[in-house]
Design an enzyme around this catalytic site. Structure first.
Site, PDB file in Angstrom:
ATOM      1  N   ILE A 341      11.301  28.016   2.079  1.00  0.00           N
ATOM      2  CA  ILE A 341      11.955  26.787   1.606  1.00  0.00           C
ATOM      3  C   ILE A 341      11.642  25.624   2.554  1.00  0.00           C
ATOM      4  O   ILE A 341      11.452  24.491   2.132  1.00  0.00           O
ATOM      5  CB  ILE A 341      13.483  27.020   1.445  1.00  0.00           C
ATOM      6  CG1 ILE A 341      13.730  27.949   0.248  1.00  0.00           C
ATOM      7  CG2 ILE A 341      14.243  25.699   1.293  1.00  0.00           C
ATOM      8  CD1 ILE A 341      15.146  28.479   0.120  1.00  0.00           C
ATOM      9  N   GLU A 367      18.301  50.428  17.559  1.00  0.00           N
ATOM     10  CA  GLU A 367      19.433  51.304  17.209  1.00  0.00           C
ATOM     11  C   GLU A 367      19.127  52.193  16.006  1.00  0.00           C
ATOM     12  O   GLU A 367      19.966  52.412  15.144  1.00  0.00           O
ATOM     13  CB  GLU A 367      20.714  50.499  17.007  1.00  0.00           C
ATOM     14  CG  GLU A 367      21.122  49.819  18.302  1.00  0.00           C
ATOM     15  CD  GLU A 367      22.588  49.515  18.410  1.00  0.00           C
ATOM     16  OE1 GLU A 367      23.390  50.311  17.915  1.00  0.00           O
ATOM     17  OE2 GLU A 367      22.910  48.491  19.010  1.00  0.00           O
TER      18      GLU A 367
HETATM   19  N1  CAA Z   1      27.642  62.348  15.710  1.00  0.00           N
HETATM   20  C1  CAA Z   1      27.925  63.482  16.389  1.00  0.00           C
HETATM   21  N2  CAA Z   1      27.037  64.472  16.549  1.00  0.00           N
HETATM   22  C2  CAA Z   1      25.822  64.296  16.011  1.00  0.00           C
HETATM   23  C3  CAA Z   1      25.461  63.138  15.278  1.00  0.00           C
HETATM   24  C4  CAA Z   1      26.449  62.133  15.138  1.00  0.00           C
HETATM   25  N3  CAA Z   1      26.189  61.009  14.473  1.00  0.00           N
HETATM   26  N4  CAA Z   1      24.186  63.240  14.873  1.00  0.00           N
HETATM   27  C5  CAA Z   1      23.737  64.431  15.295  1.00  0.00           C
HETATM   28  N5  CAA Z   1      24.738  65.075  15.985  1.00  0.00           N
HETATM   29  C6  CAA Z   1      24.689  66.386  16.591  1.00  0.00           C
HETATM   30  C7  CAA Z   1      24.337  67.439  15.530  1.00  0.00           C
HETATM   31  O1  CAA Z   1      25.496  67.878  14.875  1.00  0.00           O
HETATM   32  C8  CAA Z   1      23.707  68.532  16.359  1.00  0.00           C
HETATM   33  O2  CAA Z   1      24.722  69.294  16.959  1.00  0.00           O
HETATM   34  P1  CAA Z   1      24.543  70.907  17.190  1.00  0.00           P
HETATM   35  O3  CAA Z   1      23.394  71.016  18.144  1.00  0.00           O
HETATM   36  O4  CAA Z   1      25.852  71.316  17.764  1.00  0.00           O
HETATM   37  O5  CAA Z   1      24.244  71.467  15.851  1.00  0.00           O
HETATM   38  C9  CAA Z   1      22.993  67.760  17.464  1.00  0.00           C
HETATM   39  O6  CAA Z   1      23.641  66.475  17.547  1.00  0.00           O
HETATM   40  C10 CAA Z   1      21.522  67.557  17.179  1.00  0.00           C
HETATM   41  O7  CAA Z   1      21.444  66.849  15.950  1.00  0.00           O
HETATM   42  P2  CAA Z   1      20.155  66.800  15.026  1.00  0.00           P
HETATM   43  O8  CAA Z   1      19.616  68.190  14.871  1.00  0.00           O
HETATM   44  O9  CAA Z   1      20.501  66.041  13.800  1.00  0.00           O
HETATM   45  O10 CAA Z   1      19.158  65.972  15.930  1.00  0.00           O
HETATM   46  P3  CAA Z   1      17.693  65.493  15.605  1.00  0.00           P
HETATM   47  O11 CAA Z   1      16.878  65.732  16.808  1.00  0.00           O
HETATM   48  O12 CAA Z   1      17.239  66.029  14.285  1.00  0.00           O
HETATM   49  O13 CAA Z   1      17.792  63.882  15.525  1.00  0.00           O
HETATM   50  C11 CAA Z   1      18.286  61.707  14.777  1.00  0.00           C
HETATM   51  C12 CAA Z   1      18.707  63.171  14.890  1.00  0.00           C
HETATM   52  C13 CAA Z   1      19.220  61.142  13.731  1.00  0.00           C
HETATM   53  C14 CAA Z   1      16.848  61.517  14.323  1.00  0.00           C
HETATM   54  C15 CAA Z   1      18.514  61.034  16.151  1.00  0.00           C
HETATM   55  O14 CAA Z   1      17.582  61.475  17.108  1.00  0.00           O
HETATM   56  C16 CAA Z   1      18.500  59.532  16.094  1.00  0.00           C
HETATM   57  O15 CAA Z   1      19.495  58.911  15.702  1.00  0.00           O
HETATM   58  N6  CAA Z   1      17.360  58.902  16.506  1.00  0.00           N
HETATM   59  C17 CAA Z   1      17.301  57.467  16.620  1.00  0.00           C
HETATM   60  C18 CAA Z   1      17.645  57.023  18.012  1.00  0.00           C
HETATM   61  C19 CAA Z   1      18.092  55.622  18.065  1.00  0.00           C
HETATM   62  O16 CAA Z   1      18.800  55.122  17.205  1.00  0.00           O
HETATM   63  N7  CAA Z   1      17.740  54.937  19.143  1.00  0.00           N
HETATM   64  C20 CAA Z   1      18.171  53.603  19.358  1.00  0.00           C
HETATM   65  C21 CAA Z   1      18.318  53.337  20.803  1.00  0.00           C
HETATM   66  S1  CAA Z   1      19.443  52.099  21.201  1.00  0.00           S
HETATM   67  C22 CAA Z   1      18.734  50.645  20.906  1.00  0.00           C
HETATM   68  O17 CAA Z   1      17.841  50.496  20.138  1.00  0.00           O
HETATM   69  C23 CAA Z   1      19.380  49.550  21.657  1.00  0.00           C
HETATM   70  C24 CAA Z   1      18.948  48.171  21.550  1.00  0.00           C
HETATM   71  O18 CAA Z   1      19.297  47.452  22.448  1.00  0.00           O
HETATM   72  C25 CAA Z   1      18.265  47.612  20.440  1.00  0.00           C
END
Ligand code: CAA
Length: 387
Positions: A341, A367
């Site tokens: 725009i 995040e």
């Molecule tokens: N709350 C509580 N527990 C959780 C959960 C949640 N939201 N998510 C997963 N868990 C637990 C699971 O229950 C599991 O527990 P058990 O081992 O007891 O079974 C354990 O954590 C492992 O979980 P997953 O098997 O689901 O883990 P994963 O390796 O498959 O990964 C994922 C999950 C969602 C991909 C995760 O790694 C993720 O969120 N990745 C993205 C990371 C991210 O957002 N980074 C941003 C950094 S901060 C930032 O960017 C700041 C900035 O300033 C901009």
């Protein structure tokens, strides 16, 4: 009956933050962006407005407000400037959040009052050079030796971690081997100034250039055993829970940033004339603005619902991921149209819409990328997509 009205207090809060953002942030946001400057002075002013620790109990120096109030505050700052919104959002949900939610009484007493007064900022030490989306595969390690954690490794892209205000970092580290031979991950509070802990400011960012982003190095950095946050082995869950709430702040930045860009485009469409009339009178432009307003409204409703769920202590992770995903993509479409725009002027730094265009880009990456949000949502829907 559903009630979509904000309370009188919430409206007063919104107006106060809006006035502050317009008077104190808007006049210098472009300069801070241009010169890539994190302003201690402005951050302290934001602290004086009560913008740190809004959801922390008054006993610990916070305001005892709800999460929705905090989200409204982030939205209003983002309406004017993404960088300052980032400082507030990361300082609260990622910095203060884990200490407030998982800290021992002693840790809360030690850190929260100063964090809530804005004397110092806390940061969230999760991401590593080789562990971004795959946050469970951190390699930073911490071993117990003579009652101290000895930390080695590095973190990257950590907001609020390298300015003179950086006071403490919540560091996820491998502290041993857990069940099924998986790494045992724990969170440890590492105060700035600890020998062996070196923060380094990262320069050359596309966006959020007025915020502080650091790379952190730990070289035999020793902190007392009591600096463990909550229980040993709970680190990854603490980080994931922190991100569930943190994603609402990013969604608030999407809604607020989109609102700010929309308002700039709306004004421009009334002021700019071509072919003998204000460009807003052309259907092509008016319909764009109609779409922008509609999407912002929808994103705001989703965001407020997620914040309401959190305030009601109901499960909110799925809706938080939806709000983060949707609001950041809405802002992408809105800033694209807002620049369109503005035409050629929208490409010039003299026009703030250019800064909104760049600041938006982080929201689909930080995040948890949009791809990770879709993964989280799909898992909540009962699918286990291969990734
Ligand atoms: N709350 C509580 N527990 C959780 C959960 C949640 N939201 N998510 C997963 N868990 C637990 C699971 O229950 C599991 O527990 P058990 O081992 O007891 O079974 C354990 O954590 C492992 O979980 P997953 O098997 O689901 O883990 P994963 O390796 O498959 O990964 C994922 C999950 C969602 C991909 C995760 O790694 C993720 O969120 N990745 C993205 C990371 C991210 O957002 N980074 C941003 C950094 S901060 C930032 O960017 C700041 C900035 O300033 C901009």
């Amino acid at each position: 009956m559903l009630d979509f009205e904000l309370s009188e207090e919430q409206n007063i809060l919104r107006n106060q933050i809006r006035e502050f953002a317009e008077n104190e942030i808007a006049p210098i946001a472009g300069h801070l962006d241009e010169t890539e400057t994190f302003s201690v002075e402005l951050t302290r002013k934001m602290a004086d407005m009560g913008l740190f620790g809004m959801f922390v109990g008054e006993d610990y120096g916070g305001s005892g407000a709800g999460y929705l109030e905090y989200i409204i505050a982030v939205e209003e700052i983002a309406r004017v400037d993404g960088s300052q919104a980032a400082t507030v959002a990361a300082g609260n949900s990622l910095g203060i959040g884990p200490i407030w939610n998982f800290g021992t009484e002693a840790q809360k007493r030690e850190w929260l009052p100063r964090l809530c007064r804005g004397e110092i900022l806390a940061s969230f030490g999760l991401t590593e050079p080789n562990a971004g989306s795959d946050a469970g595969h951190s390699t930073t390690s911490a071993r117990l030796e003579d009652g101290e954690w000895v930390i080695n490794g590095s973190k990257i892209f950590i907001t609020n971690s390298s300015s003179p205000m950086a006071g403490v970092c919540v560091v996820q580290a491998v502290t041993g081997v857990g069940e099924h031979k998986k790494a045992e991950l724990s969170c440890i509070l590492v105060p700035h100034g600890t020998p062996g802990f070196t923060p380094q400011t990262m320069h050359g960012k596309l966006m959020w250039r007025g915020s502080d982003t650091g790379q952190l190095f730990f070289d035999n950095c020793r902190v007392p055993e009591e600096n463990l946050l909550g229980a040993r082995g709970e680190g990854f869950k603490q980080m994931m829970q922190t991100l569930d709430a943190g994603r609402l702040s990013i969604a608030a930045m999407g809604v607020g940033g989109a609102q700010g860009a929309f308002e700039l485009a709306h004004r421009y469409a009334q002021e700019r004339s071509q072919f003998g009339r204000p460009i807003g009178n052309f259907q092509a432009i008016a319909y764009k603005l109609a779409d922008m307003a509609t999407e912002i409204e929808a994103a705001r409703m989703l965001l407020y619902k997620a914040a309401w769920l959190k305030d009601m202590h109901k499960p909110f992770g799925k809706v938080a991921a939806m709000a983060k995903l949707y609001a950041s993509e809405v802002m992408r479409r809105v800033v694209h149209s807002a620049v369109q725009i503005h035409g050629g002027y929208g490409l010039m730094k003299e026009y703030p819409v250019e800064r909104f265009y760049r600041d938006q880009r982080l929201l689909e990456i930080g995040e948890g990328t949009s791809e990770i949000q879709r993964l989280v949502i799909a898992r909540h829907l009962g699918f286990k997509p291969v990734f």
